[in-house]
Design a protein around this motif. Structure first.
Motif, mmCIF file in Angstrom:
data_model
loop_
_atom_site.group_PDB
_atom_site.id
_atom_site.type_symbol
_atom_site.label_atom_id
_atom_site.label_comp_id
_atom_site.label_asym_id
_atom_site.label_seq_id
_atom_site.Cartn_x
_atom_site.Cartn_y
_atom_site.Cartn_z
ATOM 1 N N GLU A 113 9.217 0.420 0.611
ATOM 2 C CA GLU A 113 9.455 -1.018 0.486
ATOM 3 C C GLU A 113 10.924 -1.373 0.668
ATOM 4 O O GLU A 113 11.255 -2.388 1.288
ATOM 5 C CB GLU A 113 8.905 -1.521 -0.844
ATOM 6 C CG GLU A 113 7.382 -1.469 -0.845
ATOM 7 C CD GLU A 113 6.741 -1.874 -2.151
ATOM 8 O OE1 GLU A 113 7.429 -1.872 -3.206
ATOM 9 O OE2 GLU A 113 5.539 -2.202 -2.118
ATOM 10 N N GLU A 116 11.503 -1.221 4.362
ATOM 11 C CA GLU A 116 10.904 -2.391 5.034
ATOM 12 C C GLU A 116 11.835 -3.596 4.956
ATOM 13 O O GLU A 116 11.988 -4.342 5.926
ATOM 14 C CB GLU A 116 9.570 -2.770 4.386
ATOM 15 C CG GLU A 116 8.401 -1.955 4.841
ATOM 16 C CD GLU A 116 7.113 -2.344 4.128
ATOM 17 O OE1 GLU A 116 6.136 -2.643 4.832
ATOM 18 O OE2 GLU A 116 7.091 -2.357 2.878
ATOM 19 N N SER A 134 3.701 -1.057 9.177
ATOM 20 C CA SER A 134 2.987 -1.969 8.281
ATOM 21 C C SER A 134 1.581 -1.471 7.970
ATOM 22 O O SER A 134 1.145 -1.514 6.816
ATOM 23 C CB SER A 134 2.912 -3.369 8.903
ATOM 24 O OG SER A 134 4.200 -3.917 8.986
ATOM 25 N N ASN A 138 0.377 -0.404 4.222
ATOM 26 C CA ASN A 138 -0.764 -1.059 3.572
ATOM 27 C C ASN A 138 -1.826 -0.050 3.158
ATOM 28 O O ASN A 138 -2.397 -0.148 2.066
ATOM 29 C CB ASN A 138 -1.348 -2.132 4.483
ATOM 30 C CG ASN A 138 -0.430 -3.329 4.591
ATOM 31 O OD1 ASN A 138 0.390 -3.595 3.718
ATOM 32 N ND2 ASN A 138 -0.538 -4.047 5.692
ATOM 33 N N LYS A 139 -2.096 0.919 4.010
ATOM 34 C CA LYS A 139 -3.072 1.974 3.682
ATOM 35 C C LYS A 139 -2.582 2.791 2.479
ATOM 36 O O LYS A 139 -3.363 3.139 1.592
ATOM 37 C CB LYS A 139 -3.258 2.861 4.910
ATOM 38 C CG LYS A 139 -4.349 3.878 4.807
ATOM 39 C CD LYS A 139 -4.464 4.600 6.154
ATOM 40 C CE LYS A 139 -5.351 5.792 6.087
ATOM 41 N NZ LYS A 139 -5.374 6.523 7.352
ATOM 42 N N ARG A 141 -0.543 1.713 0.091
ATOM 43 C CA ARG A 141 -0.685 0.866 -1.097
ATOM 44 C C ARG A 141 -2.129 0.869 -1.604
ATOM 45 O O ARG A 141 -2.368 0.892 -2.810
ATOM 46 C CB ARG A 141 -0.238 -0.560 -0.785
ATOM 47 C CG ARG A 141 1.260 -0.713 -0.656
ATOM 48 C CD ARG A 141 1.645 -2.165 -0.380
ATOM 49 N NE ARG A 141 3.051 -2.265 -0.102
ATOM 50 C CZ ARG A 141 3.588 -2.383 1.118
ATOM 51 N NH1 ARG A 141 2.811 -2.432 2.190
ATOM 52 N NH2 ARG A 141 4.894 -2.463 1.263
ATOM 53 N N THR A 142 -3.083 0.843 -0.685
ATOM 54 C CA THR A 142 -4.499 0.887 -1.063
ATOM 55 C C THR A 142 -4.816 2.207 -1.767
ATOM 56 O O THR A 142 -5.531 2.229 -2.775
ATOM 57 C CB THR A 142 -5.403 0.702 0.170
ATOM 58 O OG1 THR A 142 -5.108 -0.578 0.744
ATOM 59 C CG2 THR A 142 -6.869 0.789 -0.179
#
Length: 153
Positions: A113, A116, A134, A138-139, A141-142
């Motif tokens: 993060e 980013e 990105s 996101n994957k 974070r999931t």
């Protein structure tokens, strides 16, 4: 506590998806960094971070108990091995850190993060590296969300 950092090397001209950069993993038992080696171990950092995230996601979601990562266009590598006590982070034969899955995930997410917001934010939006980054973030974070439901170390 494990600290992970991703950085772009200065003075490369206009930012692009192929910028060179470095990774560092600093733990209670040692450290591993791609910076400062001869031959150079810098990597295409915007492509390497998503590869690391995808690799670690396979471990965090339980598909793998051991994974290895080698950055894009470099010899820098690091390995992760999960056991009942958590995850060991290796640079070659040396253990850099021993962390729970959650602690490792949080350390990598913090670096992801921060990167980013800083280095990746200046890469042109049309660069495929931004979309890959990105998607991998996101994957990841999931996977961390699912990890919070799992009591294993």
């Amino acid at each position: 506590m494990l600290t992970v950092t991703f950085s772009v090397r200065p003075e490369q001209g206009e930012p692009s998806g192929f910028d060179l950069g470095d990774m560092a993993f600093v733990g209670d038992l040692g450290e591993a960094s791609s910076a400062g080696h001869s031959p150079d171990q810098g990597m295409m950092i915007h492509l390497s971070v998503p590869l690391l995230l995808d690799t670690l996601t396979e471990m965090l979601d339980g598909r793998r108990t051991a994974v290895g990562f080698t950055g894009v266009d470099t010899s820098f590598s690091i390995r992760f091995r999960r056991n009942t006590a958590g995850i060991s982070v290796f640079a070659g034969p040396k253990v850099v850190a021993r962390e729970s899955r959650g602690e490792l995930a949080r350390a990598v997410l913090r670096a992801t993060e921060q990167y980013e917001r800083s280095a990746l934010s200046v890469v042109p939006t049309h660069e495929a590296a931004r979309a890959d980054y990105s998607a991998a973030a996101n994957k990841f974070r999931t996977a961390i969300q699912a990890l919070r439901q799992d009591p294993k170390p």
